[in-house]
Design a protein around this motif. Sequence first.
Motif, PDB file in Angstrom:
ATOM      1  N   LYS A 256      26.079 157.654 -12.997  1.00 44.82           N
ATOM      2  CA  LYS A 256      27.377 158.032 -13.552  1.00 44.82           C
ATOM      3  C   LYS A 256      27.072 158.963 -14.723  1.00 44.82           C
ATOM      4  N   GLY A 257      26.641 160.173 -14.383  1.00 45.37           N
ATOM      5  CA  GLY A 257      26.223 161.154 -15.378  1.00 45.37           C
ATOM      6  C   GLY A 257      25.175 162.070 -14.780  1.00 45.37           C
TER       7      GLY A 257
ATOM      8  N   ASN B 210      25.499 161.056 -20.285  1.00 49.52           N
ATOM      9  CA  ASN B 210      26.880 161.035 -19.829  1.00 49.52           C
ATOM     10  C   ASN B 210      27.798 161.026 -21.046  1.00 49.52           C
TER      11      ASN B 210
ATOM     12  N   GLU C 289      32.065 160.672 -21.770  1.00 51.57           N
ATOM     13  CA  GLU C 289      33.366 160.452 -21.140  1.00 51.57           C
ATOM     14  C   GLU C 289      34.415 160.051 -22.161  1.00 51.57           C
TER      15      GLU C 289
END
Length: 194
Positions: free
Chosen positions: A50-51, A123, A125
């Motif tokens: 996730k990145g 990452n 977000e």
Amino acid sequence: MKPTSLLLLCLALGLGLGGCTRLSTLKATTVSYRLPEGSGPTAQIRIIAKGIVRGVPSSDCIDWRKPDSGLMVRPHGNRPNPNFRSLGMPMSAEADRLRRSDDFGANELKIPANRPFALMFSNTERPKNSDLIYSCAQSVRFTPEAGVNYQLVFIHDTQQQCLALLRKIDGQGNALPDEVKLEKADYCSADARP
């Protein structure tokens, strides 16, 4: 681009060594990782993240100027047909579901065995309905064994923790119970930092 060519380009553009460091960092985000020529025995790794994940082969530290270093995984960004480089590694239903998740990306890659390999995950977000921005960065290293299939999952979870989980996988793609130890990786030198 060869290191000597990059250095000459930096000098010609008047960038100095600081500019070259920025160029090597740019290289790590735009140039894909590749298996070094003549690397000998290999292992295979599926990275689900996730990145963004970047790698430095045959190194126990991070330095984007090293040959063959570069981008390994980036999130597929909700594309209906995400780019997924497959080596035909067995995959569990859970790994397949995770790699297809909206915020994730994945690839299967060959990496040199019996030598250290350094990886950097990052990452950023912004949670829905929030003005806050969360950032996650982690650099790790391990020494792959020849002929082994690995699965490495990097997650920036809901509690904003940066997690890395590396396991060997069996012939059906299931993660073996024992976690493979990851060690912290730092930059090779101060001038290797972005």
